[in-house]
Structure formats: C-alpha cells, structure tokens
Design an enzyme around this catalytic site. Structure first.
Site, PDB file in Angstrom:
ATOM      1  N   SER A 182       0.955  -1.227   0.090  1.00  0.00           N
ATOM      2  CA  SER A 182       0.099  -0.155   0.096  1.00  0.00           C
ATOM      3  C   SER A 182       0.814   1.199  -0.043  1.00  0.00           C
ATOM      4  O   SER A 182       2.131   1.167   0.543  1.00  0.00           O
ATOM      5  CB  SER A 182      -0.920  -0.137   1.176  1.00  0.00           C
ATOM      6  N   TYR A 213      -2.293  -0.629  10.221  1.00  0.00           N
ATOM      7  CA  TYR A 213      -2.537  -0.851   8.821  1.00  0.00           C
ATOM      8  C   TYR A 213      -1.075  -0.413   8.056  1.00  0.00           C
ATOM      9  O   TYR A 213      -0.628  -1.374   7.345  1.00  0.00           O
ATOM     10  CB  TYR A 213      -3.853  -0.193   8.124  1.00  0.00           C
TER      11      TYR A 213
END
Length: 254
Positions: free
Chosen positions: A138, A151
């Site tokens: 990501s 995350y």
C-alpha cells in the site's frame, strides 16, 4: 495464447474486491485459479462465475492466519506457479487508539497471513523450477497516512518481505514484487466508510477520492491488470520492486 495459459495461481482474499478482479482476469488469461478466502460462499461465487465463462477455478475456505490450514490447502493443490497475497483487513486509529487486540488482529491477517502463504508456496515453487509472487502492499508502506498506524505497520512489513524473498530466492527462479495501491473503490471501502463515518458517507467518499491527484479512486480492474503483467512471463526480468498504482498520490500531492 493467453498470458497465463497452463499456470496455477493462488490468490488469497480472492472472493471480493481487488482479489476478485485479479482472480477473474487471471482465469480469463488461462490460469487455473485457486481462491483462498475466509468466506467460502463469496469464494465459490467467484469460482462459479469463472467456470460459467469457461475458466478453471476452485475455492478453498481458509483462515490465512492459520499456518497449518494454509499448508494443507497448498499441499492439495500441488504445483503452484503464481502466488498473490491479497488478503487483508484494515484499522482506523493512531497508536494511542490501537489496542493490543487491534494490533494483533491486523498482524495476524495482513502480516502472518502473507508469511504463511509464502512459507507454504516457496518450497513448492523451488521444487517445480520457480514462480512469481506478488504481494499487495500500500502507499501506507512508504508515506504517512493519518490514523492508520496498525495498517501502515502491516503494509510496511509486506513491502519488506517482498524485497527479502526477491533477494533470497532469485537463484531459484522465483520473482517477488509488490504493488502499492492508493485508495481503490471496492465494497470494502463502501462498508468501511459506512461503519466509520455514519451520516457522512457521500462527503467522505468524495474526500477520499479527491486525495488522489487524479481525482478518483482506482478501479479493482486497474490493479488486476498491473498484477497480470507482473505475474506473467512479460515481466520475466522484474523482481525486487514495488509498484505504486496511486493516481499520483505519492509524487504529486504537494
């Protein structure tokens, strides 16, 4: 001939969102796709769709955080040419708002889940002469995103594991790369917004869309097309790289 004819591909979290788009495209390109998903029903729905179009696919109910479970499924599949580590969960909150339970949940699925799949698949790839690994990282792995502590931690680990595997197994003809998407419009995103911003759904969707300089979120199919290239023989000279697919988020947000 299609790009993945004769290839066997495992896609974790292939029952929805980006994973589903990858599974459907890989099958359309000739791969025999194996979907590992915690939700057996959604995995089977994707398989039924692929088969209806003449493709080859199978669904496996799997908790990727359980190493024995992952290993047993991989053993039944046998030869594996492609592994896409896509399964993942999210968490909203900075460090102080991230409990030990929250942190452990993110780690178990996003980090240990990818490790478990790698641990099971790499020996199989070595035995059969190599393969291609693609891990879904990501933009949060390389830039600071507000309220995404756990995350971001997990996606930084995905990036690092991708590079480590690329280095350690290059002589075994195993390529390892990662993709770092910005925001992608999936049912997960819609559910995420509804859960965390009730009553502000339209406003938050627009805000998140506009955070990409290109002015919108990515489509799952756009991520899938990059995944196809990196897992195909067209990318045979590419390993140890991360590919932002971010609408300009990393370089143009200034």
């Amino acid at each position: 001939m299609s790009k993945l004819t004769g290839k066997v591909a495992i896609i974790t979290g292939g029952g929805s969102g980006i994973g589903r788009a990858i599974a459907e495209l890989f099958a359309a390109e000739g791969a025999h796709v194996h979907i590992l998903d915690l939700n057996a029903a959604v995995g089977q729905t994707v398989v039924d769709y692929i088969v209806s179009l003449g493709g080859q696919a199978a669904a496996h109910a799997c908790n990727v955080s359980n190493q024995a479970e992952v290993a047993a499924i991989v053993a039944t599949i046998g030869k594996v040419d492609i592994l896409v580590n896509n399964a993942g969960v999210a968490h909203v909150g900075n460090l102080e708002k991230c409990s030990e339970v929250d942190f452990e949940r993110i780690f178990q699925v996003n980090v240990k889940g990818a490790y478990n799949a790698l641990h099971a698949v790499i020996p199989v790839m070595k035995q059969h002469g190599g393969g291609a690994i693609l891990n879904l990282a990501s933009i949060a792995a390389v830039v600071g995103i507000a309220d995404r502590f756990a995350y971001s931690m997990s996606k930084g680990a995905i990036y690092a594991m991708s590079m480590s595997v690329a280095r350690d197994y290059i002589a075994d003809n195993i390529r390892s790369n990662s993709i770092s998407p910005a925001r992608v419009h999936t049912p997960f995103v819609d559910g995420f917004i509804s859960k965390n911003y009730p009553g502000q759904e339209a406003e938050m969707f627009e805000k998140l869309s506009q955070s990409q300089p290109i002015g919108r979120m990515a489509k799952p199919e756009e991520i899938a097309r990059l995944a196809l290239f990196l897992c195909s023989d067209d990318a045979g000279f590419i390993t140890g790289n991360d590919y932002p697919i971010d609408g300009g988020f990393i370089k143009l947000n200034n």
